[in-house]
Every structure is written in structure tokens, then in C-alpha cells.
Motif scaffolding. Structure first.
Motif, mmCIF file in Angstrom:
data_model
loop_
_atom_site.group_PDB
_atom_site.id
_atom_site.type_symbol
_atom_site.label_atom_id
_atom_site.label_comp_id
_atom_site.label_asym_id
_atom_site.label_seq_id
_atom_site.Cartn_x
_atom_site.Cartn_y
_atom_site.Cartn_z
ATOM 1 N N ILE A 91 0.870 -1.166 0.000
ATOM 2 C CA ILE A 91 0.000 0.000 0.000
ATOM 3 C C ILE A 91 0.914 1.224 0.000
ATOM 4 C CG2 ILE A 91 -1.758 1.276 1.268
ATOM 5 C CD1 ILE A 91 -2.592 -1.419 2.482
ATOM 6 N N ALA A 92 0.753 2.084 -0.990
ATOM 7 C CA ALA A 92 1.660 3.219 -1.154
ATOM 8 C C ALA A 92 0.889 4.528 -1.134
ATOM 9 C CB ALA A 92 2.444 3.093 -2.458
ATOM 10 N N ARG A 93 1.356 5.462 -0.358
ATOM 11 C CA ARG A 93 0.745 6.795 -0.290
ATOM 12 C C ARG A 93 1.770 7.830 -0.729
ATOM 13 N NH1 ARG A 93 -2.785 9.582 4.523
ATOM 14 N NH2 ARG A 93 -2.888 11.662 3.613
ATOM 15 N N ARG A 94 1.408 8.582 -1.728
ATOM 16 C CA ARG A 94 2.301 9.639 -2.193
ATOM 17 C C ARG A 94 2.199 10.827 -1.253
ATOM 18 N NH1 ARG A 94 2.727 11.937 -8.381
ATOM 19 N NH2 ARG A 94 4.199 13.625 -7.949
ATOM 20 N N VAL A 95 3.342 11.222 -0.670
ATOM 21 C CA VAL A 95 3.319 12.255 0.361
ATOM 22 C C VAL A 95 4.008 13.541 -0.075
ATOM 23 C CG1 VAL A 95 3.135 10.603 2.257
ATOM 24 C CG2 VAL A 95 5.405 11.316 1.464
ATOM 25 N N GLY A 96 4.666 13.546 -1.215
ATOM 26 C CA GLY A 96 5.357 14.753 -1.654
ATOM 27 C C GLY A 96 6.044 14.526 -2.975
ATOM 28 N N GLU A 97 6.821 15.501 -3.373
ATOM 29 C CA GLU A 97 7.534 15.422 -4.643
ATOM 30 C C GLU A 97 8.869 16.134 -4.505
ATOM 31 O OE1 GLU A 97 5.543 15.576 -8.777
ATOM 32 O OE2 GLU A 97 6.230 17.629 -8.389
ATOM 33 N N LEU A 98 9.922 15.497 -4.990
ATOM 34 C CA LEU A 98 11.259 16.077 -4.926
ATOM 35 C C LEU A 98 11.556 16.835 -6.207
ATOM 36 C CD1 LEU A 98 13.288 13.068 -3.424
ATOM 37 C CD2 LEU A 98 12.030 14.860 -2.224
ATOM 38 N N GLN A 99 11.953 18.092 -6.060
ATOM 39 C CA GLN A 99 12.378 18.911 -7.190
ATOM 40 C C GLN A 99 13.903 18.952 -7.221
ATOM 41 O OE1 GLN A 99 10.101 20.119 -9.253
ATOM 42 N NE2 GLN A 99 8.346 19.529 -7.990
ATOM 43 N N PHE A 100 14.497 18.749 -8.395
ATOM 44 C CA PHE A 100 15.942 18.642 -8.524
ATOM 45 C C PHE A 100 16.519 19.782 -9.365
ATOM 46 C CE2 PHE A 100 14.708 14.366 -7.462
ATOM 47 C CZ PHE A 100 15.767 13.858 -6.723
ATOM 48 N N HIS A 101 17.714 20.246 -8.943
ATOM 49 C CA HIS A 101 18.498 21.198 -9.728
ATOM 50 C C HIS A 101 19.972 20.809 -9.618
ATOM 51 C CE1 HIS A 101 15.073 23.781 -10.460
ATOM 52 N NE2 HIS A 101 14.792 23.780 -9.161
ATOM 53 N N THR A 132 15.981 20.166 -4.009
ATOM 54 C CA THR A 132 16.124 21.548 -3.548
ATOM 55 C C THR A 132 16.151 21.656 -2.022
ATOM 56 O OG1 THR A 132 13.729 21.805 -3.783
ATOM 57 C CG2 THR A 132 15.091 22.538 -5.620
ATOM 58 N N TYR A 133 15.447 20.755 -1.322
ATOM 59 C CA TYR A 133 15.424 20.868 0.140
ATOM 60 C C TYR A 133 16.787 20.607 0.756
ATOM 61 C CZ TYR A 133 15.468 15.785 1.079
ATOM 62 O OH TYR A 133 15.816 14.461 1.185
ATOM 63 N N MET A 134 17.622 19.802 0.078
ATOM 64 C CA MET A 134 18.967 19.533 0.587
ATOM 65 C C MET A 134 19.917 20.693 0.321
ATOM 66 S SD MET A 134 19.622 15.537 -0.417
ATOM 67 C CE MET A 134 21.300 15.579 0.264
ATOM 68 N N ALA A 135 19.684 21.425 -0.763
ATOM 69 C CA ALA A 135 20.606 22.476 -1.176
ATOM 70 C C ALA A 135 20.302 23.831 -0.560
ATOM 71 C CB ALA A 135 20.589 22.599 -2.699
ATOM 72 N N HIS A 136 19.068 24.032 -0.123
ATOM 73 C CA HIS A 136 18.599 25.375 0.258
ATOM 74 C C HIS A 136 19.528 26.075 1.253
ATOM 75 C CE1 HIS A 136 15.787 28.616 1.112
ATOM 76 N NE2 HIS A 136 15.927 28.362 2.395
ATOM 77 N N GLU A 142 4.681 20.159 4.350
ATOM 78 C CA GLU A 142 5.114 21.530 4.615
ATOM 79 C C GLU A 142 6.445 21.837 3.935
ATOM 80 O OE1 GLU A 142 5.307 21.735 8.819
ATOM 81 O OE2 GLU A 142 3.136 21.884 9.108
ATOM 82 N N ARG A 143 7.354 20.837 3.929
ATOM 83 C CA ARG A 143 8.686 21.057 3.386
ATOM 84 C C ARG A 143 8.828 20.681 1.921
ATOM 85 N NH1 ARG A 143 12.905 21.294 7.023
ATOM 86 N NH2 ARG A 143 14.096 21.733 5.125
ATOM 87 N N LEU A 144 8.064 19.680 1.470
ATOM 88 C CA LEU A 144 8.203 19.186 0.105
ATOM 89 C C LEU A 144 6.841 19.099 -0.574
ATOM 90 C CD1 LEU A 144 10.567 16.186 0.895
ATOM 91 C CD2 LEU A 144 11.238 18.485 0.297
ATOM 92 N N PRO A 145 6.157 20.195 -0.769
ATOM 93 C CA PRO A 145 4.829 20.124 -1.390
ATOM 94 C C PRO A 145 4.902 19.595 -2.801
ATOM 95 C CG PRO A 145 5.618 22.388 -1.303
ATOM 96 C CD PRO A 145 6.590 21.569 -0.507
ATOM 97 N N ALA A 146 3.929 18.791 -3.163
ATOM 98 C CA ALA A 146 3.895 18.203 -4.504
ATOM 99 C C ALA A 146 3.273 19.180 -5.485
ATOM 100 C CB ALA A 146 3.118 16.903 -4.494
ATOM 101 N N SER A 147 3.811 19.183 -6.709
ATOM 102 C CA SER A 147 3.245 20.037 -7.748
ATOM 103 C C SER A 147 2.146 19.323 -8.507
ATOM 104 C CB SER A 147 4.346 20.464 -8.728
ATOM 105 O OG SER A 147 4.932 19.340 -9.346
ATOM 106 N N THR A 148 2.009 18.020 -8.264
ATOM 107 C CA THR A 148 0.942 17.234 -8.878
ATOM 108 C C THR A 148 0.078 16.660 -7.775
ATOM 109 O OG1 THR A 148 2.423 15.323 -8.948
ATOM 110 C CG2 THR A 148 2.249 16.657 -10.934
#
Length: 314
Positions: free
Chosen positions: A154-164, A246-250, A299-305
Motif C-alpha cells: 500500500i503506497a501513499r504519495r506524500v510529496g515530490e522532490l524537485q531537482f536542480h 532543492t530541500y537539501m541544497a537550500h 510543509e517542506r516538500l509540497p507536490a506540484s501534482t
């Protein structure tokens, strides 16, 4: 012999590696724990533990029995916490496994709030990017980036990681600023390679611009690592351009320790999932943890989808 108490004593001895420490955590005397283990071995007609004057080691039979005991104790605990009187205050031991950067930057700093809300939950957090067998490793849930390929979970999508893409100022002084992802293939540039635990290979950089153009870059690397925190350390040390969420680099960008490069380009976003094995019901402690993760990560990693759940949700 109370079989439940004996199993609990056995599990505690295995976990602490000591009859004395097991007795202390159970708040009973050492002689009582010793007697319970002896009676359990006599009942099962197998040797569960090898004892010396210096240490206690679990036997092969004991290790197999320990895994089953953990599940039985967990089910009993879940049965109790599922009662309406316990739902208001979930309790018990919860085993989770999360990626090390997510633990370091997001979850662990927020844990005081979780424990203030749920003081009776003991959280055992494995911090790794390895593939975990939830059933075999007796793990209640995992958090992983990327699609969950096991359809039984059972999988729940909780956020989305944005990369740069980022690099240390010292690296850019020596090698120059790349203007296009393809520049990373040139001899003067280096990348920090990320080793995939799934494939065992270095993952390429896949970059996109605003027009929808996509470029896949392998790059040249002197070092490749299979841990996100180690990759970050390599980038900070000036070992190459690296792709980061982005959360790691901020914070490092804010302090001038990293510079975002290829600003017109971004990496392919990755979904972040919390997954757990299917059961007849979801324990109150797991439900509490899932709800907290959704809140903190949201709060920290809001999903864009849109966030969605595959199968049923706790």
C-alpha cells in the motif's frame, strides 16, 4: 510459564545482547528472565541462545524464532492499540526506514513535535537508501523516492522532490560555469555520481528546460556514492557538479557554500512515497506516524501534482 512474557523476555535479550539489560528494561530481576528463557527453550525443544560469561549470541533457530516473535508481539500490541480507548493515545514500537537525507533535513529535526504529540510511541528509524524487505526485515513502513514497483504494498504519495544542479564556488573557480547540460560531458568538468541501489549503476543527469527540451548527461566523475548525504559532502568539497533535491541544497545556497548552475534547467521531479505491507487493519501507531509524515513532508516538500493513494489509505 506465561508464553507471552517468555517471548517478550527472549526478544528483549536478543535486542540488548544481555540478560541483565533485558531484565532492567523489563523491570524484573535477571533470575526471572533466565528462568523464562530456559522454560521457553524446554517448551520448544531447541536452543535459542548461546551463553558465555562475556556475551549472549542468538542461534540460527533463535534468529528464525525471533523474527516470528516480533510479528506476534507486534500483532498483540496492535490489537490493544486498535481499541477505542487506546486510539486517543497510540503506543508501542514502530519500525520505519527512510532515506538518510530526508531523515537528516526533514524528519529528525521535526521529531520533537512527533514525540510531544505521541509520547508513548517508540520510533526505531532505519536511515538508508537500501532496498528493504518490509516483511522479512519486520519493518512497519518505508519512505522512498521514485515509483513503488511492488504492487502488493500500500503506497501513499506524500510529496515530490524537485531537482536542480549545484556546484561549490571553488569548483566553479577552477572549472568554470557550465552553460548547458552538455557542457558536463566536456573534459574540464566533473560530476558527483550517484550510485543507484536498484541498478548498481551511476544515474545520469536528466535535465529539462522551459521549452520541454530534455538532455541526458552521464558526465565524468572521479567519485560515485550510494548515499545522498555523502553526495552532498562531495559536492561541498568541490569534487564536481551534483544534482540535488532543492530541500537539501537550500541552506547551503543561502550560506554561499553551493551555487545553483544551469539555472534555466531542472531535473526530473521524483514522487515521494510512504509504503507499508497490507494487513487486516492499520495500527493506531502506524496511522499516527503516517499522518505526521504527510503533515511534515507536505510543509517542506509540497507536490506540484495531485497527491494520491494506491490501494487503501490508513
Amino acid at each position: 510459564m506465561d508464553r507471552f512474557d517468555a517471548m517478550q523476555a527472549f526478544a528483549r535479550v536478543v535486542e540488548t545482547g544481555s540478560f541483565t539489560r533485558a531484565a532492567e528494561t523489563l523491570r524484573v530481576n535477571k533470575a526471572s528472565v533466565t528462568q523464562q528463557i530456559q522454560q521457553l527453550e524446554a517448551h520448544l525443544r531447541v536452543k535459542l541462545l548461546n551463553r558465555t560469561t562475556r556475551k549472549v549470541a542468538v542461534t540460527a533457530d533463535g534468529a528464525a524464532y525471533y523474527e516470528r516473535v516480533l510479528r506476534i508481539l507486534a500483532e498483540l500490541d496492535d490489537a490493544e492499540t486498535s481499541l477505542s480507548t487506546a486510539r486517543a493515545s497510540p503506543r508501542g514500537r514502530l519500525r520505519v526506514d527512510v532515506p538518510s537525507p530526508l531523515a537528516r533535513f526533514v524528519l529528525v529535526p521535526a521529531l520533537p513535535g512527533f514525540h510531544a504529540r505521541h509520547p508513548d510511541i517508540q520510533l526505531d528509524m532505519g536511515v538508508s537508501d537500501r532496498m528493504v524487505d518490509l516483511i522479512g526485515d519486520s519493518v512497519d513502513c518505508v519512505i522512498r523516492a521514485g515509483e513503488i514497483t511492488d504492487p502488493s504494498l500500500i503506497a501513499r504519495r506524500v510529496g515530490e522532490l524537485q531537482f536542480h544542479a549545484y556546484a561549490a564556488p571553488g569548483y566553479l573557480e577552477r572549472h568554470g560555469m557550465p552553460e548547458h547540460p552538455g557542457d558536463l560531458e566536456n573534459p574540464e568538468h566533473r560530476v558527483v555520481g550517484f550510485l543507484s541501489n536498484r541498478s548498481g549503476r551511476v544515474e545520469p543527469f536528466v535535465m529539462h528546460d522551459g521549452s520541454g527540451e530534455g538532455v541526458t548527461v552521464q558526465g565524468r566523475h572521479r567519485v560515485s556514492l550510494d548515499d545522498g548525504n555523502a553526495c552532498l559532502a562531495a559536492g561541498l568539497a568541490g569534487l564536481g557538479v551534483l544534482r540535488l533535491p532543492t530541500y537539501m541544497a537550500h541552506e547551503h545556497v543561502a550560506r554561499g557554500e553551493l551555487v545553483r548552475v544551469l539555472e534555466a534547467w531542472h531535473g526530473t521531479p521524483q514522487p515521494l512515497y510512504l509504503a507499508y505491507p497490507p494487513n487486516r487493519y492499520v495500527s493506531a501507531k502506524l496511522r499516527a506516524f503516517v499522518d505526521w509524515v504527510v503533515e511534515v513532508v507536505g510543509e517542506r516538500l509540497p507536490a506540484s501534482t495531485p497527491i494520491h493513494v494506491r490501494s487503501r489509505e490508513p
